[in-house]
Design an enzyme around this catalytic site. Structure first.
Site, short mmCIF file in Angstrom:
data_model
loop_
_atom_site.label_atom_id
_atom_site.label_comp_id
_atom_site.label_asym_id
_atom_site.label_seq_id
_atom_site.Cartn_x
_atom_site.Cartn_y
_atom_site.Cartn_z
N TYR A 1 0.85 -1.19 0.00
CA TYR A 1 0.00 0.00 0.00
C TYR A 1 0.88 1.24 0.00
CZ TYR A 1 -3.51 3.41 1.56
OH TYR A 1 -4.35 4.50 1.67
N ASP B 1 9.21 2.76 0.33
CA ASP B 1 8.11 3.38 1.06
C ASP B 1 8.25 2.96 2.52
OD1 ASP B 1 5.82 4.17 2.30
OD2 ASP B 1 4.46 3.50 0.72
N LYS C 1 3.51 8.77 9.14
CA LYS C 1 3.19 8.13 10.42
C LYS C 1 4.13 8.57 11.56
CE LYS C 1 0.24 4.91 8.22
NZ LYS C 1 0.26 4.09 7.03
C1 LIG Z 1 -0.21 4.59 5.63
C2 LIG Z 1 0.68 4.34 4.48
C3 LIG Z 1 0.77 5.25 3.41
C4 LIG Z 1 -0.14 6.43 3.29
O1 LIG Z 1 0.04 7.38 4.29
P1 LIG Z 1 -1.18 8.38 4.63
O2 LIG Z 1 -0.57 9.34 5.61
O3 LIG Z 1 -2.27 7.54 5.18
O4 LIG Z 1 -1.57 9.03 3.35
C5 LIG Z 1 1.71 5.03 2.44
N1 LIG Z 1 2.53 3.95 2.48
C6 LIG Z 1 2.46 3.05 3.47
C7 LIG Z 1 3.40 1.90 3.49
C8 LIG Z 1 1.51 3.19 4.48
O5 LIG Z 1 1.40 2.27 5.44
#
Ligand SMILES: *Cc1c(COP(=O)(O)O)cnc(C)c1O
Length: 428
Positions: free
Chosen positions: A142, A237, A265
């Protein structure tokens, strides 16, 4: 007193599905979401006064426990000086320096307001830098909800994939096929063969949105080598793994240097933050220095940078030792509880992240991750919640034990899990 049900009914009249992010709606586990009134350390209380030991921790935005006094004080102090200026501030410099200190691949960093914004911008930057258009992503990873990266995204999108075309593209209504025409989705933990049309490969170095899936030995090394072979950029990511599984994130744990990295996060200390960073020659292609445009009214926001700096301040080497020990204790305790009850489950752990997969074998990719028994997850979720432990209301999320999860808290969670697992086993 307001009840969760009353609030949910009212919410559904004025907010689609009653929630501002889909997984919160309990769609995949059934029932009524609890509406949080307040939280402290490892605990949250709902509007009815029910107390839960919380393993959601804002899906990883919280690492020091809820309402950590140091972070709250930093936000309070910053707020007194104003909440947004449209001019640069000292804390933006401090936070970028702090990130650079911890993550040596990030010569330069730019702050944005969410992880989604970070990944979207990184794609543009990778395309701008290489003059190529194709991006490769892995099924079950994701990267936020941008059009180009939503296909086969795990997390709450898993339920849309099931309903969409067999190849899983594009994964959501409203995403034109043109927006994903240059997105290639390939299986996790297999190094794809690339060619010179690929601008970048984006990967969760530890996959944490299809349950928890560790990178197979050689996978990340293989990606690095394959990207180098064809001149594609490697993007990590680290929105979840950054500053969570190690001081320097997954790239430190696995000793791989990506070209660009996305954060979010943890780095916002619970406020709205994302960031991305990488080599100077790439980052300097961004406006105002270069031709790749990116901007944000609230980017580098004073409250968010204050919270982020305070959160990173809690995370010294000792903190990671503590986090790893906590996660290991949680994982082995949960595994024992589930196995003793006769439930088929594996509880993977990577650093400070813990997964929960109701199946015989550790998942290695999206296909094997989706073998998890979602019905058993839902039953276990409710059995835990009824007994005062909050897991994420979705089978593809991970657990986020943090610095507030003391050995006593973990012991209590495991006790509850033993009881919950027996209750679930009795009804299945
Ligand atoms: C949560 C998440 C995102 C998106 O971040 P948001 O602040 O919710 O837009 C992108 N990549 C990973 C791996 C994530 O867990």
């Amino acid at each position: 007193m307001t009840t969760n049900q009353e609030l949910f009914d009212r919410a559904q009249r004025v907010i689609p599905g009653g929630v501002n992010s889909p997984v919160r709606a309990f769609t995949s586990v059934g029932g009524t979401p609890y509406f949080v009134a307040r939280a402290q350390g490892p605990r949250v209380w709902d509007v009815e006064g029910n107390e839960y030991l919380d393993l959601v921790q804002s899906y990883g935005a919280i690492i020091g426990g809820h309402a950590h006094p140091v972070i709250i004080e930093a936000i309070r102090a910053a707020a007194g000086d104003g909440t947004s200026y449209g001019a640069p501030t000292e804390r933006e410099v401090l936070l970028a320096e702090e990130i650079w200190t911890r993550v040596p691949s990030c010569d330069k960093v730019r702050m944005v307001s969410s992880g989604t914004e970070a990944t979207m911008t990184v794609l543009r930057l990778a395309r701008g830098a290489t003059g190529r258009t194709r991006v490769v992503k892995f099924a079950g990873n994701y990267h936020g909800h941008g059009d180009a990266l939503l296909a086969q995204s795990g997390s709450a999108v898993a339920h849309l994939d099931a309903a969409s075309s067999p190849d899983g593209i594009p994964g959501s209504a409203g995403v034109p096929s043109s927006a994903v025409a240059d997105t290639l989705v390939v299986p996790y933990n297999q190094v794809p063969h690339l060619d010179d049309t690929v601008a970048c490969v984006i990967v969760e170095p530890v996959a944490a949105n299809m349950g928890l899936v560790a990178p197979a030995p050689g996978f990340l090394e293989g990606l690095r080598a394959e990207c180098d072979r064809v001149g594609a950029l490697l993007v990590f990511d680290e929105v979840i793994t950054g500053f969570r599984i190690a001081r320097g994130g997954a790239q430190a744990t696995y000793a791989i240097t990506p070209d660009l990295t996305c954060f979010g996060k943890v780095i916002g200390g619970g406020l709205n933050v994302g960031a991305f960073g990488g080599r100077s020659d790439l980052m300097d292609l961004l406006a105002p220095l270069g031709p790749v445009y990116q901007a944000g009214t609230l980017s580098g926001n004073p409250l968010a940078t204050a919270a982020g700096l305070a959160a990173l301040g809690l995370l010294d080497d000792g903190a990671y030792d503590e986090l790893h020990a906590t996660a290991a204790a949680l994982a082995s305790g949960l595994q024992g509880a589930l196995t003793r009850a006769g439930l088929v489950a594996v509880v993977p752990v990577v650093g400070s992240l813990v997964g929960l997969h109701f199946g015989h074998r550790l998942p290695v990719d999206y296909d094997t991750a989706r073998d998890t028994d979602e019905e058993t997850y839902a039953a276990f979720f409710h059995a835990m919640l009824d007994r005062g432990v909050a897991l994420a209301p979705g089978a593809y999320e991970v657990m986020f034990p943090g610095l507030a999860h003391t050995p006593e808290v973990i012991e209590r969670i495991v006790e509850v899990a033993s009881d919950a697992a027996l209750a679930v086993a009795a009804t299945t």
